[in-house]
Scaffold this motif. Structure first.
Motif, PDB file in Angstrom:
ATOM      1  N   THR A  50       0.831  -1.207   0.000  1.00 26.55           N
ATOM      2  CA  THR A  50       0.000   0.000   0.000  1.00 26.55           C
ATOM      3  C   THR A  50       0.863   1.253   0.000  1.00 26.55           C
ATOM      4  OG1 THR A  50      -1.812  -1.123   1.159  1.00 26.55           O
ATOM      5  CG2 THR A  50      -1.772   1.280   1.251  1.00 26.55           C
ATOM      6  N   ALA A  51       1.900   1.260   0.840  1.00 24.55           N
ATOM      7  CA  ALA A  51       2.800   2.416   0.907  1.00 24.55           C
ATOM      8  C   ALA A  51       3.494   2.646  -0.425  1.00 24.55           C
ATOM      9  CB  ALA A  51       3.829   2.212   2.017  1.00 24.55           C
ATOM     10  N   LYS A  52       3.926   1.555  -1.072  1.00 22.78           N
ATOM     11  CA  LYS A  52       4.608   1.686  -2.370  1.00 22.78           C
ATOM     12  C   LYS A  52       3.645   2.202  -3.435  1.00 22.78           C
ATOM     13  CE  LYS A  52       8.189   1.031  -5.086  1.00 22.78           C
ATOM     14  NZ  LYS A  52       8.654  -0.337  -5.357  1.00 22.78           N
ATOM     15  N   GLU A  53       2.422   1.690  -3.433  1.00 22.89           N
ATOM     16  CA  GLU A  53       1.446   2.138  -4.438  1.00 22.89           C
ATOM     17  C   GLU A  53       1.120   3.607  -4.254  1.00 22.89           C
ATOM     18  OE1 GLU A  53      -2.276   3.157  -6.317  1.00 22.89           O
ATOM     19  OE2 GLU A  53      -1.950   3.058  -4.147  1.00 22.89           O
ATOM     20  N   GLU A  54       0.926   4.031  -3.016  1.00 22.29           N
ATOM     21  CA  GLU A  54       0.575   5.431  -2.768  1.00 22.29           C
ATOM     22  C   GLU A  54       1.725   6.356  -3.143  1.00 22.29           C
ATOM     23  OE1 GLU A  54      -0.648   5.640   1.305  1.00 22.29           O
ATOM     24  OE2 GLU A  54      -2.606   4.702   0.917  1.00 22.29           O
ATOM     25  N   ILE A  63       4.617   6.238 -14.741  1.00 20.77           N
ATOM     26  CA  ILE A  63       3.420   5.410 -14.968  1.00 20.77           C
ATOM     27  C   ILE A  63       3.784   3.937 -14.850  1.00 20.77           C
ATOM     28  CG2 ILE A  63       1.717   4.682 -16.681  1.00 20.77           C
ATOM     29  CD1 ILE A  63       1.750   7.564 -17.750  1.00 20.77           C
ATOM     30  N   ASP A  64       4.912   3.549 -15.434  1.00 19.02           N
ATOM     31  CA  ASP A  64       5.361   2.157 -15.353  1.00 19.02           C
ATOM     32  C   ASP A  64       5.603   1.744 -13.900  1.00 19.02           C
ATOM     33  OD1 ASP A  64       5.268   2.000 -18.094  1.00 19.02           O
ATOM     34  OD2 ASP A  64       7.436   2.244 -18.390  1.00 19.02           O
ATOM     35  N   ALA A  65       6.252   2.626 -13.141  1.00 22.87           N
ATOM     36  CA  ALA A  65       6.556   2.314 -11.741  1.00 22.87           C
ATOM     37  C   ALA A  65       5.274   2.158 -10.931  1.00 22.87           C
ATOM     38  CB  ALA A  65       7.436   3.413 -11.133  1.00 22.87           C
ATOM     39  N   TRP A  66       4.305   3.059 -11.178  1.00 22.98           N
ATOM     40  CA  TRP A  66       3.035   2.938 -10.461  1.00 22.98           C
ATOM     41  C   TRP A  66       2.309   1.654 -10.837  1.00 22.98           C
ATOM     42  CZ3 TRP A  66      -1.838   2.547 -12.634  1.00 22.98           C
ATOM     43  CH2 TRP A  66      -2.858   2.395 -11.700  1.00 22.98           C
TER      44      TRP A  66
END
Length: 261
Positions: A130-134, A178-181
């Motif tokens: 969750t932290a990485k996605e946010e 965008i790729d990272a997200w």
């Protein structure tokens, strides 16, 4: 997973109505964005203007007591849901045997420790994902905003070629963001579901008793999130806009070169 802070910053980036800017700055501040430079960039205003707008809303920018609630990984009974838990489980069973020499309830205790290991694995993985996605979502939104800022700067740039190069670099950075997200969002989608069913009722019982019951905040994963589809839409919009702007820039460059002859 989009948060209140993300929504507040997105609204701030598109403010237009007179008097609305200060209200949106206040909302972003209260949602957890207390970095003045980030607020100034999102609203496309100067740092002094941010300070002035916040103060007119009754906020002292120098008193940054607000801290965004952040979940952190946890450990219980020496376990955190990793391979290292094997040692903690062994130690826990030895302690139990020392307290219950007759061995009564040993199987149940072993099952409890194993379920606690699984619950901690799921809990901590959800928190990390969750932290990485946010974080990557914020980076993505900021990168896309930078594309717009760099394109607008071309209109008044003293060195048009340098400014255009900066714009092109911003487009490339947005693609990377965008790729990272998308990767982070996919990992969040794959995180274990903390809900009853699919044979994990005992794990959820342990989660509720020993994790939530100990005062740790509950966690959950989004029910529906299609990272690939959202990323594809963002890429399509970015590339379509960039293609149109490239054609416009080519016309400007052609006129400039013709005038220099």
């Amino acid at each position: 997973m989009r948060t209140t802070r993300d929504d507040a910053m997105a609204a701030l980036r598109t403010w237009s109505a007179p008097g609305r800017r200060a209200e949106l700055l206040e909302a972003a501040w209260n949602a957890g964005e207390t970095t003045i430079s980030a607020l100034a960039e999102a609203a496309r205003i100067s740092r002094p203007t941010v300070y002035a707008d916040l103060r007119c809303r009754g906020i002292d920018p120098d008193q940054r007591h607000h801290q965004e609630d952040k979940l952190t990984t946890i450990a219980i009974e020496g376990m955190n849901g990793t391979e290292a838990d094997k040692q903690a489980v062994g130690e826990g069973l030895r302690r139990y045997i020392a307290q219950h020499p007759d061995g009564r309830g040993l199987v149940e205790e072993e099952g409890r420790l194993f379920c606690l290991h699984l619950a901690l694995y799921a809990y901590n993985r959800i928190i990390e994902a969750t932290a990485k996605e946010e974080a990557t979502r914020r980076d993505r939104d900021r990168a896309l905003h930078q594309v717009e800022i760099r394109w607008e700067a071309l209109s008044t740039a003293a060195n048009w070629h340098a400014a255009h190069h900066t714009y092109v670099v911003a487009v490339d950075a947005a693609r990377t963001a965008i790729d990272a997200w998308e990767s982070a969002a996919a990992a969040l989608m794959d995180a274990p579901a903390m809900r009853r069913g699919v044979g994990n009722d005992r794990v959820i019982e342990v989660y509720e008793q020993y994790i939530v019951g100990a005062g740790h905040p509950p966690v959950s994963t989004p029910d529906i999130i299609d990272a690939a589809d959202e990323a594809a839409q963002l890429r399509d919009r970015l590339e379509a806009t960039h293609a149109r702007r490239t054609a416009l820039a080519a016309q400007t460059l052609g006129l400039t070169e013709a005038g220099a002859r």
